[in-house]
Scaffold this motif. Sequence first.
Motif, short mmCIF file in Angstrom:
data_model
loop_
_atom_site.label_atom_id
_atom_site.label_comp_id
_atom_site.label_asym_id
_atom_site.label_seq_id
_atom_site.Cartn_x
_atom_site.Cartn_y
_atom_site.Cartn_z
N LEU A 17 0.68 -1.28 0.20
CA LEU A 17 -0.12 0.15 -0.14
C LEU A 17 0.79 1.30 -0.09
O LEU A 17 0.75 2.31 -0.53
N ARG A 18 1.83 1.10 0.63
CA ARG A 18 2.83 2.52 0.72
C ARG A 18 3.33 2.69 -0.71
O ARG A 18 3.75 3.88 -1.07
N GLU A 21 1.04 4.26 -3.18
CA GLU A 21 0.72 5.54 -2.61
C GLU A 21 1.92 6.35 -3.09
O GLU A 21 1.76 7.45 -3.70
N TYR A 22 3.12 5.92 -3.00
CA TYR A 22 4.42 6.58 -3.16
C TYR A 22 4.92 6.50 -4.59
O TYR A 22 5.39 7.72 -5.12
N ARG A 47 10.58 2.15 2.08
CA ARG A 47 9.24 3.16 2.09
C ARG A 47 8.33 2.12 2.81
O ARG A 47 7.84 2.19 3.69
N GLU A 48 8.05 0.98 2.09
CA GLU A 48 7.07 -0.06 2.19
C GLU A 48 7.48 -0.64 3.65
O GLU A 48 6.45 -1.01 4.20
N PHE A 51 6.76 1.68 6.64
CA PHE A 51 5.26 1.89 6.69
C PHE A 51 4.63 0.62 7.43
O PHE A 51 3.96 0.83 8.39
N ARG A 52 5.20 -0.65 6.88
CA ARG A 52 4.68 -1.88 7.96
C ARG A 52 5.13 -1.86 9.37
O ARG A 52 4.40 -2.38 10.34
N GLU A 54 5.77 1.09 11.08
CA GLU A 54 4.82 1.69 12.02
C GLU A 54 3.48 1.27 11.92
O GLU A 54 2.82 1.22 13.28
N ARG A 55 2.85 0.49 11.24
CA ARG A 55 1.63 -0.08 11.40
C ARG A 55 1.50 -1.22 12.38
O ARG A 55 0.82 -1.56 13.35
#
Length: 260
Positions: A17-18, A21-22, A47-48, A51-52, A54-55
């Motif tokens: 998903l990131r 988006e990016y 980036r991915e 993001f993962r 952080e989630r």
Amino acid sequence: MSNHVQLLNNFEKLGLLRMREYFPNYQEVVNREAIPFTEALLELTNRELAFRSERKVERAIENARFPITRSLKDFDFYFQPSINRQEILDLQHMGFLEKAENIIFIGNSGVGKTHLATALGVEACHQGIKSIFINCHELIQKLQSAYEKGTLERVLKRYANYELLIIDEIGYLPIAKQEASLLFQLIRLRHEVHSTILTTNIPFSKWGDVFQDSAVTAAILDRLIHHSRVFQITGNSYRMKDYKLEREQRSKKKTPDDSH
């Protein structure tokens, strides 16, 4: 369907998903600056992964059921000089977990016990440590309910397996003999295996009055204190501090007409 749209769809189907988006904006940068393919792909995957990560932390904090997210950076150590600031900050490295040490915060209502316990729990989640926060009365209710339903062993195992268990507000409500016995079983299972953080408003000498069973009280304290670090907080209440500050601010805002 263009290759660009198909690529975005593939990102979505793969759960990237990131990256999805990016990618559109980053594609312009790649083309404009002639970034090598490997470098571009590395940036996208980094980036991915970020993001993962952080989630994952967000889910861990959510699952830990903190009443509110706190940080040690937000704690006013100057207002509570009875606390050794460096000792508390050292706890965030989680070395006490490796030794299965317990952390116990003792002090009157409003002195910051729950803030410190929560902040350490949040930091544990950031470090990938499976944690849970629960009020003492709620925990006892869950254990009592499990006992009555015949599922006590399963519930005890679940709470015993958390790497960090935070039990808040021990002593604010009386604990019956049967309930004390159930809590003892949990403490016994965690002893020398996993760390527990506790907050309480009463000194250890008064725990017998709360648990209403001297033998169980002694057994609980024996296991809790065996490997523990105890922090006695003797300062004033943050809530009273905030109340007085708000009252002063309201008083300053008053106009001469307001006083009539």
